[in-house]
Scaffold this motif. Structure first.
Motif, PDB file in Angstrom:
ATOM      1  N   ARG A  18       0.828  -1.206   0.000  1.00 36.83           N
ATOM      2  CA  ARG A  18       0.000   0.000   0.000  1.00 36.83           C
ATOM      3  C   ARG A  18       0.868   1.264   0.000  1.00 36.83           C
ATOM      4  O   ARG A  18       0.577   2.236  -0.701  1.00 36.83           O
ATOM      5  CB  ARG A  18      -0.919  -0.005   1.219  1.00 36.83           C
ATOM      6  N   ILE A  19       1.958   1.247   0.746  1.00 38.53           N
ATOM      7  CA  ILE A  19       2.862   2.395   0.796  1.00 38.53           C
ATOM      8  C   ILE A  19       3.598   2.559  -0.535  1.00 38.53           C
ATOM      9  O   ILE A  19       3.749   3.666  -1.046  1.00 38.53           O
ATOM     10  CB  ILE A  19       3.872   2.238   1.958  1.00 38.53           C
ATOM     11  N   TYR A  20       4.022   1.457  -1.113  1.00 42.41           N
ATOM     12  CA  TYR A  20       4.819   1.486  -2.335  1.00 42.41           C
ATOM     13  C   TYR A  20       3.997   1.852  -3.574  1.00 42.41           C
ATOM     14  O   TYR A  20       4.481   2.527  -4.483  1.00 42.41           O
ATOM     15  CB  TYR A  20       5.476   0.113  -2.509  1.00 42.41           C
ATOM     16  N   ASP A  21       2.751   1.427  -3.607  1.00 43.14           N
ATOM     17  CA  ASP A  21       1.904   1.572  -4.799  1.00 43.14           C
ATOM     18  C   ASP A  21       1.831   2.996  -5.361  1.00 43.14           C
ATOM     19  O   ASP A  21       1.972   3.175  -6.573  1.00 43.14           O
ATOM     20  CB  ASP A  21       0.504   1.029  -4.510  1.00 43.14           C
ATOM     21  N   PRO A  22       1.626   4.042  -4.566  1.00 40.82           N
ATOM     22  CA  PRO A  22       1.553   5.388  -5.153  1.00 40.82           C
ATOM     23  C   PRO A  22       2.848   5.805  -5.865  1.00 40.82           C
ATOM     24  O   PRO A  22       2.813   6.529  -6.856  1.00 40.82           O
ATOM     25  CB  PRO A  22       1.285   6.301  -3.953  1.00 40.82           C
ATOM     26  N   TYR A  23       3.979   5.323  -5.369  1.00 39.54           N
ATOM     27  CA  TYR A  23       5.257   5.634  -6.012  1.00 39.54           C
ATOM     28  C   TYR A  23       5.349   4.944  -7.370  1.00 39.54           C
ATOM     29  O   TYR A  23       5.874   5.515  -8.329  1.00 39.54           O
ATOM     30  CB  TYR A  23       6.424   5.201  -5.120  1.00 39.54           C
ATOM     31  N   VAL A  24       4.842   3.715  -7.439  1.00 41.93           N
ATOM     32  CA  VAL A  24       4.860   2.957  -8.694  1.00 41.93           C
ATOM     33  C   VAL A  24       3.940   3.616  -9.713  1.00 41.93           C
ATOM     34  O   VAL A  24       4.323   3.832 -10.866  1.00 41.93           O
ATOM     35  CB  VAL A  24       4.439   1.495  -8.458  1.00 41.93           C
ATOM     36  N   ARG A  25       2.738   3.931  -9.306  1.00 40.17           N
ATOM     37  CA  ARG A  25       1.714   4.422 -10.230  1.00 40.17           C
ATOM     38  C   ARG A  25       1.959   5.840 -10.749  1.00 40.17           C
ATOM     39  O   ARG A  25       1.663   6.137 -11.897  1.00 40.17           O
ATOM     40  CB  ARG A  25       0.343   4.392  -9.559  1.00 40.17           C
ATOM     41  N   ALA A  26       2.469   6.717  -9.896  1.00 39.37           N
ATOM     42  CA  ALA A  26       2.424   8.136 -10.249  1.00 39.37           C
ATOM     43  C   ALA A  26       3.750   8.883 -10.179  1.00 39.37           C
ATOM     44  O   ALA A  26       3.767  10.090 -10.361  1.00 39.37           O
ATOM     45  CB  ALA A  26       1.410   8.834  -9.336  1.00 39.37           C
ATOM     46  N   THR A  27       4.855   8.181  -9.903  1.00 40.84           N
ATOM     47  CA  THR A  27       6.127   8.889  -9.784  1.00 40.84           C
ATOM     48  C   THR A  27       7.231   8.142 -10.527  1.00 40.84           C
ATOM     49  O   THR A  27       7.073   6.983 -10.918  1.00 40.84           O
ATOM     50  CB  THR A  27       6.582   9.038  -8.311  1.00 40.84           C
ATOM     51  N   THR A  28       8.356   8.810 -10.643  1.00 41.15           N
ATOM     52  CA  THR A  28       9.549   8.169 -11.183  1.00 41.15           C
ATOM     53  C   THR A  28      10.515   7.764 -10.076  1.00 41.15           C
ATOM     54  O   THR A  28      11.654   7.406 -10.340  1.00 41.15           O
ATOM     55  CB  THR A  28      10.262   9.109 -12.171  1.00 41.15           C
ATOM     56  N   VAL A  29      10.060   7.797  -8.834  1.00 41.25           N
ATOM     57  CA  VAL A  29      10.901   7.415  -7.703  1.00 41.25           C
ATOM     58  C   VAL A  29      11.352   5.965  -7.839  1.00 41.25           C
ATOM     59  O   VAL A  29      12.469   5.615  -7.463  1.00 41.25           O
ATOM     60  CB  VAL A  29      10.159   7.659  -6.371  1.00 41.25           C
ATOM     61  N   PHE A 149      13.340   5.183 -18.403  1.00 43.98           N
ATOM     62  CA  PHE A 149      12.256   5.847 -19.123  1.00 43.98           C
ATOM     63  C   PHE A 149      10.949   5.458 -18.462  1.00 43.98           C
ATOM     64  O   PHE A 149      10.613   4.271 -18.389  1.00 43.98           O
ATOM     65  CB  PHE A 149      12.245   5.428 -20.605  1.00 43.98           C
ATOM     66  N   LYS A 150      10.236   6.448 -17.944  1.00 42.43           N
ATOM     67  CA  LYS A 150       8.957   6.197 -17.276  1.00 42.43           C
ATOM     68  C   LYS A 150       8.104   7.447 -17.383  1.00 42.43           C
ATOM     69  O   LYS A 150       8.631   8.563 -17.367  1.00 42.43           O
ATOM     70  CB  LYS A 150       9.175   5.813 -15.806  1.00 42.43           C
ATOM     71  N   LEU A 151       6.810   7.243 -17.448  1.00 43.51           N
ATOM     72  CA  LEU A 151       5.852   8.345 -17.527  1.00 43.51           C
ATOM     73  C   LEU A 151       6.178   9.294 -18.686  1.00 43.51           C
ATOM     74  O   LEU A 151       6.030  10.515 -18.578  1.00 43.51           O
ATOM     75  CB  LEU A 151       5.764   9.105 -16.198  1.00 43.51           C
ATOM     76  N   ARG A 153       9.053  10.055 -20.144  1.00 49.27           N
ATOM     77  CA  ARG A 153      10.264  10.873 -20.185  1.00 49.27           C
ATOM     78  C   ARG A 153      11.491  10.091 -19.724  1.00 49.27           C
ATOM     79  O   ARG A 153      11.381   9.098 -19.009  1.00 49.27           O
ATOM     80  CB  ARG A 153      10.107  12.136 -19.353  1.00 49.27           C
ATOM     81  N   TRP A 154      12.651  10.574 -20.138  1.00 53.78           N
ATOM     82  CA  TRP A 154      13.918   9.990 -19.728  1.00 53.78           C
ATOM     83  C   TRP A 154      14.277  10.493 -18.330  1.00 53.78           C
ATOM     84  O   TRP A 154      14.029  11.655 -18.004  1.00 53.78           O
ATOM     85  CB  TRP A 154      15.022  10.357 -20.714  1.00 53.78           C
ATOM     86  N   ILE A 155      14.873   9.607 -17.548  1.00 52.71           N
ATOM     87  CA  ILE A 155      15.136   9.922 -16.139  1.00 52.71           C
ATOM     88  C   ILE A 155      16.588   9.617 -15.800  1.00 52.71           C
ATOM     89  O   ILE A 155      17.118   8.561 -16.164  1.00 52.71           O
ATOM     90  CB  ILE A 155      14.206   9.098 -15.228  1.00 52.71           C
ATOM     91  N   ASP A 156      17.208  10.542 -15.067  1.00 56.18           N
ATOM     92  CA  ASP A 156      18.561  10.341 -14.551  1.00 56.18           C
ATOM     93  C   ASP A 156      18.497   9.590 -13.224  1.00 56.18           C
ATOM     94  O   ASP A 156      17.495   9.660 -12.502  1.00 56.18           O
ATOM     95  CB  ASP A 156      19.244  11.689 -14.289  1.00 56.18           C
ATOM     96  N   VAL A 157      19.585   8.922 -12.887  1.00 56.48           N
ATOM     97  CA  VAL A 157      19.714   8.245 -11.592  1.00 56.48           C
ATOM     98  C   VAL A 157      21.077   8.588 -11.023  1.00 56.48           C
ATOM     99  O   VAL A 157      22.100   8.514 -11.708  1.00 56.48           O
ATOM    100  CB  VAL A 157      19.585   6.712 -11.711  1.00 56.48           C
ATOM    101  N   GLY A 158      21.088   8.974  -9.751  1.00 51.59           N
ATOM    102  CA  GLY A 158      22.337   9.225  -9.042  1.00 51.59           C
ATOM    103  C   GLY A 158      22.518   8.182  -7.956  1.00 51.59           C
ATOM    104  O   GLY A 158      21.552   7.577  -7.483  1.00 51.59           O
ATOM    105  N   TYR A 159      23.771   7.967  -7.581  1.00 51.68           N
ATOM    106  CA  TYR A 159      24.078   7.033  -6.493  1.00 51.68           C
ATOM    107  C   TYR A 159      24.857   7.771  -5.417  1.00 51.68           C
ATOM    108  O   TYR A 159      25.781   8.542  -5.698  1.00 51.68           O
ATOM    109  CB  TYR A 159      24.876   5.833  -7.003  1.00 51.68           C
ATOM    110  N   TRP A 160      24.450   7.521  -4.171  1.00 54.00           N
ATOM    111  CA  TRP A 160      25.089   8.085  -2.993  1.00 54.00           C
ATOM    112  C   TRP A 160      25.641   6.926  -2.182  1.00 54.00           C
ATOM    113  O   TRP A 160      25.062   5.845  -2.145  1.00 54.00           O
ATOM    114  CB  TRP A 160      24.054   8.865  -2.172  1.00 54.00           C
ATOM    115  N   GLN A 161      26.784   7.163  -1.522  1.00 56.81           N
ATOM    116  CA  GLN A 161      27.486   6.096  -0.799  1.00 56.81           C
ATOM    117  C   GLN A 161      27.976   6.596   0.550  1.00 56.81           C
ATOM    118  O   GLN A 161      28.347   7.752   0.695  1.00 56.81           O
ATOM    119  CB  GLN A 161      28.670   5.639  -1.648  1.00 56.81           C
TER     120      GLN A 161
END
Length: 164
Positions: A18-29, A149-151, A153-161
């Motif tokens: 339930r918590i994860y679903d809104p991120y899947v449906r409506a965001t690029t998170v 690529f989602k919604l 558009r092309w999307i960047d991803v960064g990594y933090w360590q």
């Protein structure tokens, strides 16, 4: 008001989905594009726990309002002391300190297990997630341009360590 952080259990799977679903449906998170059923979430939870890694939930008044977990960074043996960390909060529960508390507890448990390095991947832009990770000592180490690529558009991803 009762609040706290505890290890996730199989009975939490529906709340996690339930918590994860809104991120899947409506965001690029997340780059997932189809909702994750509670049964699949339970399977993912089992996989994390059976691998000896923690999955934690934040609870407020008996309701699961967020979660954080660690998964193996890569499958090769040399990476066994590195994990990828993830945190998600229910709508209405962001910017209340839950992400920080979940990660602090997760990092403490990972340190106890001998984990040396945590890595967090963030789709960009995502100022709130960047701020959370940097507040907890993670430093940006990579930036992949237009890798997802989602919604439409092309999307960047960064990594933090961070080294624990």
């Amino acid at each position: 008001m009762t609040t706290g952080i505890r290890p996730a259990v199989a009975g939490d799977a529906a709340a996690l989905a339930r918590i994860y679903d809104p991120y899947v449906r409506a965001t690029t998170v997340t780059f997932e594009e189809e909702p994750v059923a509670p049964e699949e979430m339970a399977s993912r939870l089992r996989a994390v726990l059976s691998g000896g890694l923690p999955w934690l939930v934040a609870e407020q008044d008996g309701q699961v309002v967020g979660y954080a977990y660690a998964s193996p960074w890569k499958s090769r043996a040399a990476y066994r002391f590195a994990v990828e960390v993830t945190v998600y909060l229910a709508p209405g529960f962001t910017r209340r300190g839950w992400g920080t508390r979940l990660y602090e507890e997760l990092f403490a448990r990972l340190r106890e297990r001998g984990v040396h390095t945590v890595v967090g991947g963030i789709t960009l832009p995502n100022d709130a997630s960047v701020a959370l990770h940097e507040r907890l000592g993670l430093v940006k180490v990579a930036h992949f341009r237009e890798i997802g690529f989602k919604l439409g558009r092309w999307i960047d991803v960064g990594y933090w360590q961070r080294t624990l």
